[in-house]
Design an enzyme around this catalytic site. Structure first.
Site, PDB file in Angstrom:
ATOM      1  N   ASP A 185      -3.179  -4.669  -3.801  1.00  0.00           N
ATOM      2  CA  ASP A 185      -1.779  -4.302  -4.010  1.00  0.00           C
ATOM      3  C   ASP A 185      -1.659  -2.908  -4.614  1.00  0.00           C
ATOM      4  O   ASP A 185      -2.538  -2.467  -5.348  1.00  0.00           O
ATOM      5  CB  ASP A 185      -1.156  -5.321  -4.974  1.00  0.00           C
ATOM      6  CG  ASP A 185       0.329  -5.477  -4.763  1.00  0.00           C
ATOM      7  OD1 ASP A 185       0.883  -4.781  -3.888  1.00  0.00           O
ATOM      8  OD2 ASP A 185       0.931  -6.292  -5.469  1.00  0.00           O
ATOM      9  N   ARG A 239       0.433 -18.822  -5.592  1.00  0.00           N
ATOM     10  CA  ARG A 239       1.684 -19.324  -5.040  1.00  0.00           C
ATOM     11  C   ARG A 239       1.474 -20.757  -4.610  1.00  0.00           C
ATOM     12  O   ARG A 239       0.474 -21.067  -3.972  1.00  0.00           O
ATOM     13  CB  ARG A 239       2.108 -18.480  -3.830  1.00  0.00           C
ATOM     14  CG  ARG A 239       2.320 -17.039  -4.215  1.00  0.00           C
ATOM     15  CD  ARG A 239       2.592 -16.173  -3.013  1.00  0.00           C
ATOM     16  NE  ARG A 239       2.725 -14.786  -3.444  1.00  0.00           N
ATOM     17  CZ  ARG A 239       2.877 -13.752  -2.629  1.00  0.00           C
ATOM     18  NH1 ARG A 239       2.925 -13.969  -1.334  1.00  0.00           N
ATOM     19  NH2 ARG A 239       2.982 -12.536  -3.092  1.00  0.00           N
ATOM     20  N   LYS A 289      10.176  -4.184   6.000  1.00  0.00           N
ATOM     21  CA  LYS A 289       8.741  -3.913   5.922  1.00  0.00           C
ATOM     22  C   LYS A 289       8.143  -3.639   7.293  1.00  0.00           C
ATOM     23  O   LYS A 289       8.724  -3.981   8.328  1.00  0.00           O
ATOM     24  CB  LYS A 289       8.026  -5.083   5.270  1.00  0.00           C
ATOM     25  CG  LYS A 289       8.272  -6.406   5.973  1.00  0.00           C
ATOM     26  CD  LYS A 289       7.452  -7.505   5.320  1.00  0.00           C
ATOM     27  CE  LYS A 289       7.667  -8.835   5.993  1.00  0.00           C
ATOM     28  NZ  LYS A 289       6.688  -9.839   5.606  1.00  0.00           N
ATOM     29  N   HIS A 314       5.912  -1.134  -1.725  1.00  0.00           N
ATOM     30  CA  HIS A 314       4.865  -2.127  -1.973  1.00  0.00           C
ATOM     31  C   HIS A 314       3.972  -2.063  -0.745  1.00  0.00           C
ATOM     32  O   HIS A 314       4.491  -2.116   0.368  1.00  0.00           O
ATOM     33  CB  HIS A 314       5.412  -3.548  -2.040  1.00  0.00           C
ATOM     34  CG  HIS A 314       6.592  -3.748  -2.952  1.00  0.00           C
ATOM     35  ND1 HIS A 314       6.543  -4.616  -4.005  1.00  0.00           N
ATOM     36  CD2 HIS A 314       7.837  -3.219  -2.954  1.00  0.00           C
ATOM     37  CE1 HIS A 314       7.732  -4.625  -4.616  1.00  0.00           C
ATOM     38  NE2 HIS A 314       8.531  -3.789  -3.996  1.00  0.00           N
ATOM     39  N   CYS A 336       4.113  -6.828  -8.731  1.00  0.00           N
ATOM     40  CA  CYS A 336       5.058  -5.721  -8.947  1.00  0.00           C
ATOM     41  C   CYS A 336       5.670  -5.663 -10.346  1.00  0.00           C
ATOM     42  O   CYS A 336       5.725  -4.580 -10.922  1.00  0.00           O
ATOM     43  CB  CYS A 336       6.128  -5.651  -7.865  1.00  0.00           C
ATOM     44  SG  CYS A 336       6.396  -7.097  -6.899  1.00  0.00           S
ATOM     45  N   HIS A 377       1.759  -0.066  -5.823  1.00  0.00           N
ATOM     46  CA  HIS A 377       3.171   0.280  -5.800  1.00  0.00           C
ATOM     47  C   HIS A 377       3.299   1.779  -5.925  1.00  0.00           C
ATOM     48  O   HIS A 377       2.753   2.365  -6.848  1.00  0.00           O
ATOM     49  CB  HIS A 377       3.913  -0.482  -6.901  1.00  0.00           C
ATOM     50  CG  HIS A 377       3.882  -1.950  -6.660  1.00  0.00           C
ATOM     51  ND1 HIS A 377       2.885  -2.751  -7.155  1.00  0.00           N
ATOM     52  CD2 HIS A 377       4.678  -2.742  -5.900  1.00  0.00           C
ATOM     53  CE1 HIS A 377       3.087  -3.993  -6.731  1.00  0.00           C
ATOM     54  NE2 HIS A 377       4.160  -4.021  -5.963  1.00  0.00           N
ATOM     55  N   GLN A 411      -4.589  -9.681  -3.758  1.00  0.00           N
ATOM     56  CA  GLN A 411      -3.961  -8.653  -2.933  1.00  0.00           C
ATOM     57  C   GLN A 411      -4.563  -7.305  -3.289  1.00  0.00           C
ATOM     58  O   GLN A 411      -4.801  -7.026  -4.455  1.00  0.00           O
ATOM     59  CB  GLN A 411      -2.458  -8.580  -3.219  1.00  0.00           C
ATOM     60  CG  GLN A 411      -1.695  -9.820  -2.872  1.00  0.00           C
ATOM     61  CD  GLN A 411      -0.224  -9.678  -3.253  1.00  0.00           C
ATOM     62  OE1 GLN A 411       0.096  -9.264  -4.357  1.00  0.00           O
ATOM     63  NE2 GLN A 411       0.656 -10.008  -2.338  1.00  0.00           N
TER      64      GLN A 411
END
Length: 653
Positions: free
Chosen positions: A394, A374, A479, A525, A345, A396, A392
């Site tokens: 991912d 991570r 979420k 997200h 992000c 946004h 991911q």
RNA sequence: GCCAGCGUAGCUCAACGGUAGAGCACCGCUUUUGUAAAGCGGUGGUUGUGGGUUCGAUUCCCUCCGCUGGCUCCA
């Protein structure tokens, strides 16, 4: 006068209070014999429960009823505790031992505080003791005691945890009495209900011994947890154990190795999967497919680096919030440290902020297959489902307040498309909400309430069934999670959609509104796969390694019957390849049976078998995975069939 | 991170404290094959790492690493 109404509408009357067992006896002696509990006025009770004056609805529960399994497991947990005390002495303190209702693998567990922990090798011994207790058919009695007496009794037995639990019940629920259950010389404080005697608990198995913190808090003492399962008969137990063994064959770690999909090597590092050619092919198919869907939905593809300045993650809050589970920052002389990115992000936000935005630009949808790292706790790592480096899908979405709910809705649609295209229909939806008693969340309560309302509105509008998880929110917002099970019944979050009013504020994101003034956008997200690694892990298990044609790393194996037709086989191979089909040739000197076996073991969807007959006719003999005979067909017809199956992303033959 | 268990050939697994073995895979030779395993031969190991006990350790003890099952955590 006690009036009992039975499920069939019949009524029985008794002069004076009777036990549930006596009711069953009145109905039929056979029923009384197989009765294990009763549902009285809607509540499941022991058979010894006495019905007082007045009308009652009674349903006698036997081992064939749904509720029976849970009672059995619960009683089995007591038998387990009794066995532990018998074997390891009065120093064994028993704590909590519930029946599990959700978990298909186990059934029940009991947590013990032991003088010294038991290990897996003790399980057979404990199991034997449980069977011995079952064979004794000890009657199980319930007594209701004032809390003082109950505390005194548990204290006398040295059961400090039970004392603590009773005291908690007094404090939180102001209870005046609690029930104790006794079987032989074993006494446990428990709400019940339980079986009439221990003889029912004969088909038991203990499955694992593990540690578990008292009250689930890692600051507390670690107890010894023993997991087991229980059935009313040996046949069901055997079946269950066989099912577990069968499920293990679908394990993505086993199949990943067998099918050469991925590798986790200690040389590279724990939790850092390497995708081998076949696994990478599958992965690429998924990525290409989704990317096409994204572009069609107005997403823009971006690409950002794997590291970024620490300051960025201080601003976002990720660094302070998740410091312990990140790879440590890369320190540089005379320069700010860099962080290996744990999230995409901040980079996407930086792209957004690179120029001014009009309300006309919104919603802006920035997508990236972003690989993040991570430092997950070592004990958490698990095949592909929990790793330290993962990609991911991912994106946004930056939009206005007015656009938010419809954007969330299209995100939900996309996640459903992804899951349903792959036949992953056995998922559940969980709303992750803020725990008002926790201080781990950022931002003001007002925005939280609004964001939670936003996601609720969407799932309700779409008529989805969902559960709410208090405390399951992300630090910056609530979420919608899509949760599935792996082959061992463990639940994993795949797709996620998160509403965020916080980061736009932290990063001072803006757009210029119709009113020619700056406004703060809202951010979503979202990741339909979640993590490619975890998703593929689940997918491997879902398909048991037998992927649909469009995903299969190898789609067709060309199997020449003998070397005499190798020239024609080469031609078939080249033509399939030319038409974009992933094809493999088995030109080994093996017999055709062996080649078929090898391809079958590799779970290749189609085998194109070519011998002299096919060579003469310009055809192939097409064999589907699992021995399906599609007959002999011209090469072109076969290619058309496969291309159709691929382009429709068909799930099966 | 915590509790318990495990770590032997590429894979799946054997081996009382006494020279480390099988099947599959791989390589070679023979067989030229018709819908789930042809035959013969061969290569392959400092038994996860480091230490200790012992005349001698894959085996017993300890350290570390990793894996498995849970717990905790999961942006």
């Amino acid at each position: 006068m006690v009036t009992v109404e039975l499920p069939d509408g019949n009524k029985i009357e008794f002069e004076s209070p009777v036990s549930a067992l006596q009711v069953a006896e009145r109905i039929s002696p056979r029923l009384a014999k197989s009765a294990i509990a009763a549902r009285i006025d809607g509540t499941v009770r022991d058979l010894t429960h006495v019905l007082d004056e007045g009308p009652h609805a009674v349903v006698v529960i036997t081992d064939r009823d749904e509720e029976a399994a849970e009672i059995l497991r619960h009683t089995a947990a007591h038998v387990l505790a009794q066995a532990m005390v018998n074997l390891f002495g009065a120093g064994v303190k028993y704590t909590i031992g519930p029946a599990l209702t959700e978990d298909f693998q186990y059934g029940y567990y009991y947590d013990f505080d032991m003088p010294s922990p038991v290990g897996a090798e003790d399980l057979p011994k404990i199991e034997a003791e449980m069977r011995r207790i079952a064979a004794q058919k000890l009657p199980i009695e319930r007594v209701e005691l004032p809390v003082d007496e109950a505390i005194a009794q548990m204290r006398k037995l040295g059961q400090d945890y039970k004392v603590e639990m009773i005291q908690d019940l007094v404090r939180t629920q102001q209870v005046k009495t609690v029930s104790l259950y006794r079987q032989g010389d074993f006494i446990d404080m428990c709400r019940g209900p339980h079986l009439p005697h221990t003889g029912f608990v004969k088909a038991v198995a203990l499955l694992s011994a593990a540690g578990a913190y008292w009250r689930g808090d890692e600051r507390n003492k670690m107890l010894t947890r023993v997991y087991g399962c229980a059935f009313f008969d040996d046949k069901s137990l055997k079946e269950h154990l066989a099912n577990i063994e069968e499920a293990k064959k679908r394990d993505h770690r086993t199949l990943g190795k067998q099918l050469d999909l991925f590798l986790i090597s200690d040389d590279v590092g724990p939790g850092l999967p390497l995708w081998m050619p076949k696994g990478a092919t599958l992965r690429m198919q998924l990525m290409n497919w989704l990317q096409g869907e994204l572009i069609a939905r107005g997403y823009q593809i971006v690409a950002t680096p794997h590291i970024g300045r620490l300051g960025l993650y201080r601003t976002s809050g990720h660094y302070p919030y998740y410091k312990e589970s990140q790879f440590p920052p890369i320190e540089m002389d005379g320069e700010d440290a860099y962080l290996i990115k744990p999230m995409n992000c901040p980079h996407h936000i930086t792209i957004y902020k690179a120029r001014q935005h009009s309300y006309r630009d919104l919603p802006l949808r920035l997508a990236e297959f972003g690989t993040v790292y991570r430092f997950e706790q070592s004990g958490e790592l698990n095949g592909l489902t929990r790793v330290r480096g993962f990609t991911q899908d991912d994106a946004h979405i930056i939009c206005t307040q007015e656009q938010l709910e419809s954007e969330i809705e299209s995100c939900v649609d996309l996640v459903k498309l992804v899951l349903e295209t792959l036949g992953l229909t056995d998922y559940r939806v969980r709303l992750g909400l803020r725990d008002p008693n926790s201080d781990k969340y950022a931002g003001d309560a007002e925005h939280w309430a609004l964001a939670e309302q936003n996601i609720r509105n969407v799932v309700r509008k779409l008529g989805m069934s969902y559960t709410e998880g208090i405390g399951d929110a992300v630090f910056y917002g609530p979420k919608i999670d899509f949760v599935v099970r792996d082959c061992l019944g463990r639940q994993w979050q795949l797709g996620t959609i998160q509403v965020d009013y916080n980061l736009p504020q932290r990063f001072s994101m803006e757009y210029i509104g119709e009113d020619n003034r700056p406004h703060q956008p809202v951010m979503i997200h979202r990741a339909p796969f979640g993590s490619l690694e975890r998703f593929i892990g689940i997918l491997i298990e879902h398909f048991g390694g037998a992927f649909p044609l469009w995903l299969s790393p190898v789609q067709v194996a060309v199997l020449p019957v003998s070397e005499k037709v190798s020239e024609y086989a080469d031609k078939v191979y080249a033509e399939l390849k030319r038409r974009g089909i992933r094809v493999e040739m088995d030109s080994s000197p093996e017999k055709i049976g062996a080649k078929i076996r090898r391809s079958s073991m590799d779970k290749i969807p189609y085998m194109a078998i070519v011998g002299q007959n096919e060579a003469a006719a310009g055809a192939v003999s097409l064999r589907g995975r699992g021995g399906v005979d599609h007959g002999v067909m011209p090469l072109d017809a076969m290619i058309a069939k496969l291309l159709d199956e691929i382009s429709t992303r068909s799930l099966g033959q």
